[in-house]
Design an enzyme around this catalytic site. Structure first.
Site, PDB file in Angstrom:
ATOM      1  CB  SER A 294      -0.812  -0.210   1.081  1.00  0.00           C
ATOM      2  OG  SER A 294      -2.337   0.747   1.015  1.00  0.00           O
ATOM      3  CG  ASP A 305       6.411   4.864 -12.287  1.00  0.00           C
ATOM      4  OD1 ASP A 305       6.868   3.467 -12.424  1.00  0.00           O
ATOM      5  OD2 ASP A 305       5.175   4.735 -12.474  1.00  0.00           O
ATOM      6  CE  LYS A 319      -5.141  -1.868   1.836  1.00  0.00           C
ATOM      7  NZ  LYS A 319      -5.262  -0.549   1.213  1.00  0.00           N
TER       8      LYS A 319
END
Length: 440
Positions: A294, A305, A319
């Protein structure tokens, strides 16, 4: 009115309380079909009260109906009563007498998500994926999670015995522990071989500030900039969205960190990094494993990224949803899944998780090959990933890598008790010695 915070956590037993008062004016008018279903519900309710073999408390029936309704949605939506409030507040902002375990409920059994470092449970060797079947000899299967948690907590210095069933082991394991004051330390840091090591255990209300303090502390201890940083997010089940954003911002100087998307197509909220990278572009490795969930996945995904860090370890939990606490009364709330989140490149980690750039197994753990892995996709009623996942994310590499062929005993003789951390530190050292900038 209380401020609204989004909460991202792998289990429903730990977290900060963020309340959003329910607006009665926003309640949708029920149509005739809904009234018919409610009439059926009341018929069943009255038949149970009139005919069940034992007298049944009204509150118990209503609570069961509420729990069943929320359980039909997804694993992370739930009703939060006064006991749940206390559990979440303790694990986020306070200390308690207990064992240092994060647990969840699976098919009526208490399952260990992770032991907190340097606690009785951690020192006793309790591991992620273990099932707790007995507490002080009492069989606890079928009890509620709150009842099990309450039994494990208690006055520091008192003794408790747990019976553990570990998949892959023929016989149950019985461990005797002594409860301690479990101090919530969301961030720990130290210097290892000229490298800053930052261990983040949870994303509670001060985690962002603690990570910034860790960066300052590491530089002060060294008297210079470190060779790089290892950020340890292993077995970090998540926490506050705001703190995941703050931690990501420590290492980023610009760009999107995460986007949050609700039911409607235009219900999108984006969060961005502020100018200035506190670490001045130093090499960063983020350690993850199947217990990284999470809010932790937001940090790992953002740094991955933006090509700001190498992600190392095992695939994360997966999650990708956001829960909000909606206040119902002074001591109760609804913990409801209200959005999905996406990494800067538009990836959803739901089900698939974050795949490490460099897969490094924890070969210093004797049980790592036989212990089953527990992830979001294993939970009943988990949300489906609406963005088509790259199949490679869902696949496991079964080939043996010669770099990871050493046995736990061989590593122990070399003084290596945490191979993933050892490998990360070695990698940072190589990156620091490499001529010129290193890009992946």
């Amino acid at each position: 009115m209380a401020r609204a915070f989004s909460w991202l956590q792998a289990t429903a037993i730990a977290g900060a309380v963020a309340l959003v008062p329910v607006a009665t004016s926003a309640s949708a008018a029920a149509d005739s079909d809904t009234y018919h279903e409610l009439e059926t519900f009341m018929t069943v309710f009255n038949r149970i009260k009139a005919s069940y073999v034992d007298k049944v408390d009204d509150k118990k029936l209503i609570r069961g109906a509420i729990d069943g309704m929320l359980a039909s949605l997804d694993p992370h939506s739930s009703y939060v009563d006064a006991v749940d409030f206390q559990n979440m507040q303790i694990l986020t902002t306070g200390n308690y007498g207990g064992l240092g375990l994060t647990v969840t409920m699976q098919d009526g059994a208490v399952k260990v998500i992770a032991p907190q470092e340097d606690t009785p449970a951690f020192r006793a060797g309790i591991k992620s994926g273990d099932f707790i079947t007995h507490i002080d000899g009492k069989f606890i299967f079928g009890e509620t999670l709150d009842e099990a948690i309450t039994s494990m907590r208690g006055t520091p210095g008192t003794k408790i015995t747990l019976t553990i069933v570990r998949p892959g082991r023929d016989k149950p394991i019985e461990v005797s522990l002594v409860r301690e004051v479990i101090v919530q330390k969301p961030v720990k840091w130290e210097v290892k071989d000229g490298i800053g090591y930052i261990n983040i255990n949870t994303f509670s209300e001060n985690t962002g500030a603690d990570v910034r303090a860790a960066v300052y502390g590491i530089e002060k201890a060294l008297g210079r900039k470190p060779l790089g940083y290892v950020v340890d997010l292993r077995d970090n089940g998540g926490g506050l969205l705001s703190q995941a954003i703050e931690v990501s911002d420590v290492f980023l100087s610009s760009g999107e960190i995460v986007s949050q998307r609700g039911r409607e197509k235009d219900d999108i909220e984006r969060y961005y990094a502020k100018p200035g990278d506190m670490t001045n572009g130093a090499p960063v490795i983020v350690l993850i494993n199947s217990g990284t969930a999470s809010a932790s996945e937001i940090v790992a995904g953002a740094l991955q990224d933006h090509h700001r860090a190498l992600i190392m370890g095992d695939r994360s939990f997966g999650k990708g949803s956001v829960q909000t606490l909606l206040q119902l009364s002074s001591d109760s709330a609804l913990r409801l899944t209200t959005a999905r989140y996406f990494t800067p490149s538009g990836r959803s980690v739901q089900e698939g998780g974050i795949r490490p750039d460099i897969a490094v197994p924890q070969i210093s753990d004797p049980d790592y090959k036989t212990r089953p892995v527990f992830r979001e996709a294993d939970l009943r009623k988990h949300l489906v990933n609406e963005v088509k996942a790259d199949n490679v994310i869902l696949e496991e590499d079964t080939k043996t890598d010669p770099r990871f062929s050493a046995t736990p005993d061989e590593l122990k003789k070399r003084g290596i008790t945490d191979f993933q951390l050892y490998y990360a530190l070695q990698t940072i050292g190589r990156l620091a010695r490499a001529p010129g900038p290193v890009k992946r």
